[in-house]
Design a protein around this motif. Structure first.
Motif, short mmCIF file in Angstrom:
data_model
loop_
_atom_site.label_atom_id
_atom_site.label_comp_id
_atom_site.label_asym_id
_atom_site.label_seq_id
_atom_site.Cartn_x
_atom_site.Cartn_y
_atom_site.Cartn_z
N ALA A 107 0.85 -1.19 0.00
CA ALA A 107 0.00 0.00 0.00
C ALA A 107 0.88 1.24 0.00
CB ALA A 107 -0.91 0.00 1.21
N LEU A 108 0.56 2.19 -0.86
CA LEU A 108 1.38 3.39 -0.98
C LEU A 108 1.50 4.14 0.34
CD1 LEU A 108 2.86 5.31 -3.01
CD2 LEU A 108 0.67 6.54 -3.21
N LYS B 107 3.51 5.67 5.99
CA LYS B 107 3.58 7.10 5.68
C LYS B 107 2.74 7.91 6.66
CE LYS B 107 6.03 7.00 1.83
NZ LYS B 107 7.33 7.70 1.70
N ARG B 108 3.23 9.09 7.00
CA ARG B 108 2.45 10.04 7.80
C ARG B 108 1.47 10.74 6.88
NH1 ARG B 108 5.66 14.04 8.78
NH2 ARG B 108 4.34 14.95 10.40
N VAL B 109 0.19 10.64 7.21
CA VAL B 109 -0.84 11.28 6.40
C VAL B 109 -1.92 11.83 7.32
CG1 VAL B 109 -0.49 9.83 4.36
CG2 VAL B 109 -2.11 9.11 6.13
N LEU C 143 -12.47 7.92 6.69
CA LEU C 143 -11.14 8.09 6.12
C LEU C 143 -10.04 7.78 7.12
CD1 LEU C 143 -9.31 8.84 3.82
CD2 LEU C 143 -9.73 11.26 4.34
N GLU C 144 -10.18 8.27 8.33
CA GLU C 144 -9.16 8.01 9.36
C GLU C 144 -8.95 6.52 9.54
OE1 GLU C 144 -8.66 8.68 14.20
OE2 GLU C 144 -9.89 10.08 13.05
N ASP C 145 -10.03 5.76 9.64
CA ASP C 145 -9.93 4.31 9.82
C ASP C 145 -9.36 3.63 8.58
OD1 ASP C 145 -11.08 4.72 12.28
OD2 ASP C 145 -13.04 3.89 11.74
N ALA C 146 -9.80 4.07 7.40
CA ALA C 146 -9.36 3.43 6.16
C ALA C 146 -7.86 3.61 5.93
CB ALA C 146 -10.14 4.00 4.98
N ALA D 247 -6.01 1.37 8.34
CA ALA D 247 -6.13 -0.03 7.95
C ALA D 247 -5.12 -0.40 6.87
CB ALA D 247 -7.54 -0.31 7.45
N ARG D 248 -4.64 0.58 6.12
CA ARG D 248 -3.62 0.34 5.09
C ARG D 248 -2.21 0.55 5.63
NH1 ARG D 248 -7.33 -1.80 3.11
NH2 ARG D 248 -8.19 -1.51 0.99
N GLY D 249 -2.10 0.75 6.93
CA GLY D 249 -0.78 0.89 7.53
C GLY D 249 -0.26 2.30 7.59
N ALA D 250 -1.10 3.27 7.26
CA ALA D 250 -0.67 4.67 7.33
C ALA D 250 -0.53 5.12 8.78
CB ALA D 250 -1.66 5.56 6.60
N ARG D 251 0.34 6.07 9.00
CA ARG D 251 0.50 6.70 10.31
C ARG D 251 -0.36 7.97 10.31
NH1 ARG D 251 6.71 7.53 10.23
NH2 ARG D 251 6.29 8.65 12.18
#
Length: 227
Positions: A150-151, A155-157, A178-181, A184-188
C-alpha cells in the motif's frame, strides 16, 4: 512553467440520504488561485469529464472565504470547470504534480477508480508530489506502490477525521471513515484540532485534514514545485 493536474469528483449523491454532494468549493478554489497566481499552469480532470458536481452546502455563504467569493465572480474559471477532461484520457507524464480537492464525492468515485490509482502510482514513481485535502486523501487508500505494498503504508498522512465526520452527522452515511481506512492500510494517521488548519508532508505525499487546510496544502505543494 510548472503544470499541475487537479482531479475532481464526478459523484453527486450523498449515499442514500437523498442529499447532494460533490466537491467542496473552498478546497478547489483556494488551492487553484494559490497556484495559478504563482504562475502554475493547471489542467482540470474528473472521472466522467465535463462539469463536476459542487456540494451545495459548500456554496452556503456561511462557508464563504475570499477564495470562494472570487470563484463565484470568476466566469472564466467556472467555464473551465464545466469542461474537465475525462480521467482516462490523462497522461501522468505531462504534469509536475497532482492535486485532489475534497468534498464527500471522492469517497464514492475515486477510492477504487483504476485511472486515478494508475495516475497516483505513476506520479509518485516519477518522483513527483501528490497532494490531497479533507476527504480527498481517500484516493490514496487503495493505491499500490512500486514495492507492491500500500502506498500509504508507514507514511504520515492526514485527512478528514472521525470526530469531524461525526460532527457533521455523516458517519453512518459515508462508505468509509477516512481516518480508519488510512490506518487499515498501515498509514501513520495524524490529526490536529477539529476544523483547524493541519497538514502533513511525508515524502511525495502532502495531505490536509479539512477545508481550513486547503490553502496551506497548496502552498506546501508550491514550495515543493519551486524547490
Amino acid at each position: 512553467m510548472k503544470h499541475v493536474l487537479f482531479v475532481l469528483t464526478s459523484h453527486d449523491r450523498l449515499g442514500d440520504s437523498g442529499h447532494k454532494t460533490g466537491f467542496w468549493i473552498e478546497e478547489f478554489a483556494a488551492p487553484y488561485y494559490a497556484l495559478a497566481d504563482a504562475g502554475v499552469a493547471i489542467t482540470l480532470a474528473s472521472p466522467r469529464g465535463g462539469q463536476p458536481p459542487i456540494d451545495p452546502k459548500s456554496a452556503d455563504p456561511a462557508f464563504g472565504t475570499p477564495a470562494t467569493e472570487r470563484f463565484n465572480a470568476d466566469a472564466t474559471l467556472q467555464a473551465r470547470l464545466a469542461e474537465t477532461l475525462p480521467l482516462d484520457s490523462i497522461d501522468a507524464g505531462l504534469y509536475d504534480a497532482v492535486f485532489y480537492p475534497g468534498g464527500h464525492g471522492p469517497l464514492w468515485d475515486l477510492v477504487d477508480n483504476a485511472d486515478s490509482q494508475r495516475l497516483i502510482a505513476a506520479t509518485v514513481a516519477a518522483g513527483k508530489p501528490v497532494a490531497a485535502v479533507c476527504h480527498a486523501p481517500a484516493v490514496l487508500v487503495n493505491v499500490v506502490g512500486a514495492d507492491g505494498k500500500a502506498l500509504v503504508a508507514g507514511k504520515r498522512v492526514t485527512g478528514f477525521s472521525n470526530s469531524e465526520e461525526e460532527a457533521v452527522q455523516l458517519t453512518g452515511i459515508v462508505p468509509l471513515l477516512l481516518e480508519d481506512a488510512l490506518q487499515a492500510r498501515g498509514a501513520r494517521y495524524e490529526k490536529g484540532a477539529d476544523w483547524a488548519p493541519f497538514l502533513v508532508e511525508d515524502g511525495l505525499l502532502i495531505t490536509g485534514q479539512n477545508p481550513a487546510s486547503s490553502e496551506a496544502v497548496a502552498h506546501a505543494l508550491l514550495a515543493r514545485l519551486n524547490a
